[in-house]
Structures are given as C-alpha cells and as structure tokens.
Design a protein around this motif. Structure first.
Motif, PDB file in Angstrom:
ATOM      1  N   GLY A 215       0.748  -1.154  -0.040  1.00  0.00           N
ATOM      2  CA  GLY A 215      -0.112  -0.118   0.009  1.00  0.00           C
ATOM      3  C   GLY A 215       0.875   1.383   0.019  1.00  0.00           C
ATOM      4  N   ILE A 216       2.162   1.180  -0.088  1.00  0.00           N
ATOM      5  CA  ILE A 216       3.011   2.281  -0.061  1.00  0.00           C
ATOM      6  C   ILE A 216       3.253   2.679  -1.453  1.00  0.00           C
ATOM      7  CG2 ILE A 216       5.090   3.395   0.683  1.00  0.00           C
ATOM      8  CD1 ILE A 216       5.073   1.331   3.065  1.00  0.00           C
ATOM      9  N   GLN A 217       2.938   4.074  -1.933  1.00  0.00           N
ATOM     10  CA  GLN A 217       3.130   4.574  -3.244  1.00  0.00           C
ATOM     11  C   GLN A 217       4.188   5.399  -3.292  1.00  0.00           C
ATOM     12  OE1 GLN A 217      -0.950   5.807  -3.808  1.00  0.00           O
ATOM     13  NE2 GLN A 217      -1.743   3.727  -3.685  1.00  0.00           N
ATOM     14  N   SER A 218       4.904   5.691  -2.317  1.00  0.00           N
ATOM     15  CA  SER A 218       5.898   6.784  -2.201  1.00  0.00           C
ATOM     16  C   SER A 218       7.235   6.224  -2.403  1.00  0.00           C
ATOM     17  CB  SER A 218       5.857   7.581  -1.019  1.00  0.00           C
ATOM     18  OG  SER A 218       6.957   8.422  -0.943  1.00  0.00           O
ATOM     19  N   PHE A 219       8.027   6.535  -3.510  1.00  0.00           N
ATOM     20  CA  PHE A 219       9.337   5.960  -3.970  1.00  0.00           C
ATOM     21  C   PHE A 219      10.297   6.297  -2.825  1.00  0.00           C
ATOM     22  CE2 PHE A 219      13.523   6.505  -5.731  1.00  0.00           C
ATOM     23  CZ  PHE A 219      14.120   5.460  -6.022  1.00  0.00           C
TER      24      PHE A 219
END
Length: 106
Positions: free
Chosen positions: A6-10
């Motif tokens: 669920g993490i979408q931040s590079f």
C-alpha cells in the motif's frame, strides 16, 4: 524484510528500507528514448509508485537511487521542474470535485 504493501511513495520505500524491485534501468530507457507514452496498467499495479519514482528522478534526488541500476546509467542528474497532481482519494462522480482539486494546486 519489510514489504511496502500500500505504499506508493518511492522516497518512503527507499528511506524506510522496504523491499524494492529495481526496474530503474527501464525508467532510464523510458526517459531517454521516444517522446510520448501512454501507460495503461490495472488497478493496484504500481502506477502511483512509477509516477513517484519519475518525480524523484526529475527532481535530481540522486541519493535515493544510490545502488540502483539507474545510478550507474545516469551521468548528469539534471534537475527539472515537476508539477505533480495527485488525484488519489477523491470521488470525481460528484460535481465540482475535479475543479476544486485543481484549484488547490494554484
């Protein structure tokens, strides 16, 4: 091992030590060849993470890419202006929601 469910931040994936499958050589190829791309992918298939990765690449955040494939490919690390509009978390079926979200960026 920590998985970035669920993490979408590079930047968060890299800085917090989550597992990251390195496909940055493809990002290098994408940014250095061709001119117009249409990226169509199914839901929950990494579109937001790709955009986040591209944003950090164009902002010249070389430190985030240390040890990844693109680190050995890119020589210049030029900084470019980035205008990132995030449409996550809104119901665009309601009238005026899109306009409100866009005006929030002005």
């Amino acid at each position: 091992m920590k998985y970035p469910i669920g993490i979408q931040s590079f930047e968060r994936i890299i800085e917090d030590g989550y597992v990251y499958i390195d496909k940055t050589d493809m990002i290098y190829s994408l940014t250095h060849g061709g001119s117009i791309y249409f990226l169509s992918r199914p839901r929950r298939f990494g579109k937001s993470l790709l955009v986040s990765t591209l944003k950090n690449y164009y902002l010249g955040h070389k430190e985030l890419f240390k040890g990844l494939k693109i680190d050995s490919l890119e020589k210049d690390w030029n900084v470019h202006p980035v205008f990132h509009v995030d449409f996550n978390g809104s119901n665009f079926l309601d009238e005026g929601v899109l306009e409100k979200r866009l005006y929030a960026y002005v």
